[in-house]
Design a protein around this motif. Structure first.
Motif, PDB file in Angstrom:
ATOM      1  N   LEU A   1      -5.204 -10.255  37.454  1.00 21.11           N
ATOM      2  CA  LEU A   1      -3.757 -10.231  37.683  1.00 21.11           C
ATOM      3  C   LEU A   1      -3.384 -10.972  38.956  1.00 21.11           C
ATOM      4  O   LEU A   1      -2.400 -11.715  38.998  1.00 21.11           O
ATOM      5  CB  LEU A   1      -3.268  -8.782  37.746  1.00 21.11           C
ATOM      6  CG  LEU A   1      -3.224  -8.020  36.419  1.00 21.11           C
ATOM      7  CD1 LEU A   1      -2.868  -6.572  36.650  1.00 21.11           C
ATOM      8  CD2 LEU A   1      -2.243  -8.667  35.476  1.00 21.11           C
TER       9      LEU A   1
ATOM     10  N   LEU B   1      -3.746 -14.667  38.254  1.00 21.11           N
ATOM     11  CA  LEU B   1      -2.627 -15.160  37.451  1.00 21.11           C
ATOM     12  C   LEU B   1      -1.379 -15.324  38.308  1.00 21.11           C
ATOM     13  O   LEU B   1      -0.657 -16.323  38.197  1.00 21.11           O
ATOM     14  CB  LEU B   1      -2.363 -14.192  36.301  1.00 21.11           C
ATOM     15  CG  LEU B   1      -1.250 -14.573  35.329  1.00 21.11           C
ATOM     16  CD1 LEU B   1      -1.526 -15.906  34.671  1.00 21.11           C
ATOM     17  CD2 LEU B   1      -1.093 -13.495  34.266  1.00 21.11           C
ATOM     18  N   ALA B   2      -1.126 -14.358  39.185  1.00 22.18           N
ATOM     19  CA  ALA B   2       0.032 -14.475  40.076  1.00 22.18           C
ATOM     20  C   ALA B   2      -0.120 -15.663  41.025  1.00 22.18           C
ATOM     21  O   ALA B   2       0.845 -16.380  41.300  1.00 22.18           O
ATOM     22  CB  ALA B   2       0.204 -13.175  40.862  1.00 22.18           C
TER      23      ALA B   2
ATOM     24  N   TYR C   1      -9.311  -5.229  36.514  1.00 23.84           N
ATOM     25  CA  TYR C   1      -7.988  -5.657  36.075  1.00 23.84           C
ATOM     26  C   TYR C   1      -7.185  -6.281  37.206  1.00 23.84           C
ATOM     27  O   TYR C   1      -6.340  -7.147  36.966  1.00 23.84           O
ATOM     28  CB  TYR C   1      -7.203  -4.469  35.498  1.00 23.84           C
ATOM     29  CG  TYR C   1      -7.464  -4.259  34.032  1.00 23.84           C
ATOM     30  CD1 TYR C   1      -6.807  -5.019  33.076  1.00 23.84           C
ATOM     31  CD2 TYR C   1      -8.380  -3.311  33.603  1.00 23.84           C
ATOM     32  CE1 TYR C   1      -7.055  -4.835  31.732  1.00 23.84           C
ATOM     33  CE2 TYR C   1      -8.638  -3.121  32.258  1.00 23.84           C
ATOM     34  CZ  TYR C   1      -7.974  -3.880  31.329  1.00 23.84           C
ATOM     35  OH  TYR C   1      -8.215  -3.705  29.996  1.00 23.84           O
TER      36      TYR C   1
ATOM     37  N   ALA D   1       0.585  -7.587  41.220  1.00 27.51           N
ATOM     38  CA  ALA D   1      -0.175  -8.183  42.329  1.00 27.51           C
ATOM     39  C   ALA D   1       0.537  -7.943  43.657  1.00 27.51           C
ATOM     40  O   ALA D   1      -0.112  -7.680  44.676  1.00 27.51           O
ATOM     41  CB  ALA D   1      -0.362  -9.683  42.087  1.00 27.51           C
TER      42      ALA D   1
ATOM     43  N   SER E   1       2.617  -9.479  35.890  1.00 29.49           N
ATOM     44  CA  SER E   1       1.402  -9.628  36.698  1.00 29.49           C
ATOM     45  C   SER E   1       1.748  -9.886  38.165  1.00 29.49           C
ATOM     46  O   SER E   1       1.071  -9.393  39.066  1.00 29.49           O
ATOM     47  CB  SER E   1       0.542 -10.764  36.151  1.00 29.49           C
ATOM     48  OG  SER E   1       1.190 -12.004  36.318  1.00 29.49           O
ATOM     49  N   GLU E   2       2.824 -10.638  38.422  1.00 32.91           N
ATOM     50  CA  GLU E   2       3.227 -10.870  39.807  1.00 32.91           C
ATOM     51  C   GLU E   2       3.696  -9.581  40.471  1.00 32.91           C
ATOM     52  O   GLU E   2       3.389  -9.336  41.638  1.00 32.91           O
ATOM     53  CB  GLU E   2       4.341 -11.916  39.855  1.00 32.91           C
ATOM     54  CG  GLU E   2       3.836 -13.329  39.662  1.00 32.91           C
ATOM     55  CD  GLU E   2       4.942 -14.346  39.762  1.00 32.91           C
ATOM     56  OE1 GLU E   2       6.131 -13.952  39.649  1.00 32.91           O
ATOM     57  OE2 GLU E   2       4.626 -15.522  39.954  1.00 32.91           O
TER      58      GLU E   2
END
Length: 198
Positions: free
Chosen positions: A108, A111-112, A104, A54, A50-51
């Motif tokens: 993400l 989360l990052a 989406y 992002a 996810s990072e």
């Protein structure tokens, strides 16, 4: 005792041995893993992915590619022959694709950001502990230096000893030259003693 033994023999089926008894759960071994209905994933690997996504979404390269794709999409669906167009003028499919991408991308990115916040929190905690250690070390060294200064203030230095010795020699010379007092220089009295003793 005999009746109890006979009772236990009657309860066990004939021909039962230690090998064919029902297996017991052993306490010295871990349980076998249970089967789960939902799929399992590594949260750390998912967070790293996810990072990366992002970071890519936040670059100018992604914006350029997305702009090129949208322009080609619109031009194709306007200028291409009608039987090759897959998304007519209101561009509903393009709108759906962009909204799906946004739906989406937002989680993400969040989360990052949460992972980055956790890292920042850990770094701040380590910095705070390091600062506390540095402050404690500085206070200890300050106290030690102050104790050394106090101790050195009470130590006789070479210059102080020299000045004290010079003062004493001057005082002794003044007493010896100016007004001799009996008993000041015992060497003079010792000659007289020697004469009297003879």
């Amino acid at each position: 005792m005999a009746h109890e033994r006979e009772g236990t023999r009657e309860r066990m089926p004939a021909g039962a041995t230690a090998t064919n008894r029902a297996p017991r759960t052993r306490l010295d071994q871990p349980r076998p893993p249970r089967r789960r209905i939902l799929p399992e994933w590594d949260p750390e690997a998912f967070g790293r992915l996810s990072e990366r996504v992002a970071r890519f979404i936040g670059t100018g390269r992604f914006l350029v590619w997305m702009t090129v794709v949208i322009i080609l999409w619109v031009l194709w669906n306007i200028a291409a022959p009608s039987d090759l167009r897959f998304d007519e003028y209101p561009f509903i499919f393009l709108t759906l694709a962009l909204s799906l991408q946004a739906s989406y991308a937002a989680p993400l990115i969040l989360l990052a950001q949460n992972r980055q916040d956790d890292r920042d929190r850990v770094n701040l905690e380590q910095d705070r502990k390091q600062n506390e250690r540095s402050i404690a070390d500085t206070e200890y060294l300050t106290r030690e230096i102050a104790a050394l200064r106090i101790g050195l203030g009470e130590v006789a230095t070479r210059d102080w000893m020299r000045s004290e010795l010079q003062d004493l020699t001057k005082e002794l010379e003044e007493r010896h030259n100016g007004h001799r007092e009996p008993g000041v220089f015992p060497a003079d009295r010792s000659r007289g003693r020697d004469v009297d003793d003879r």
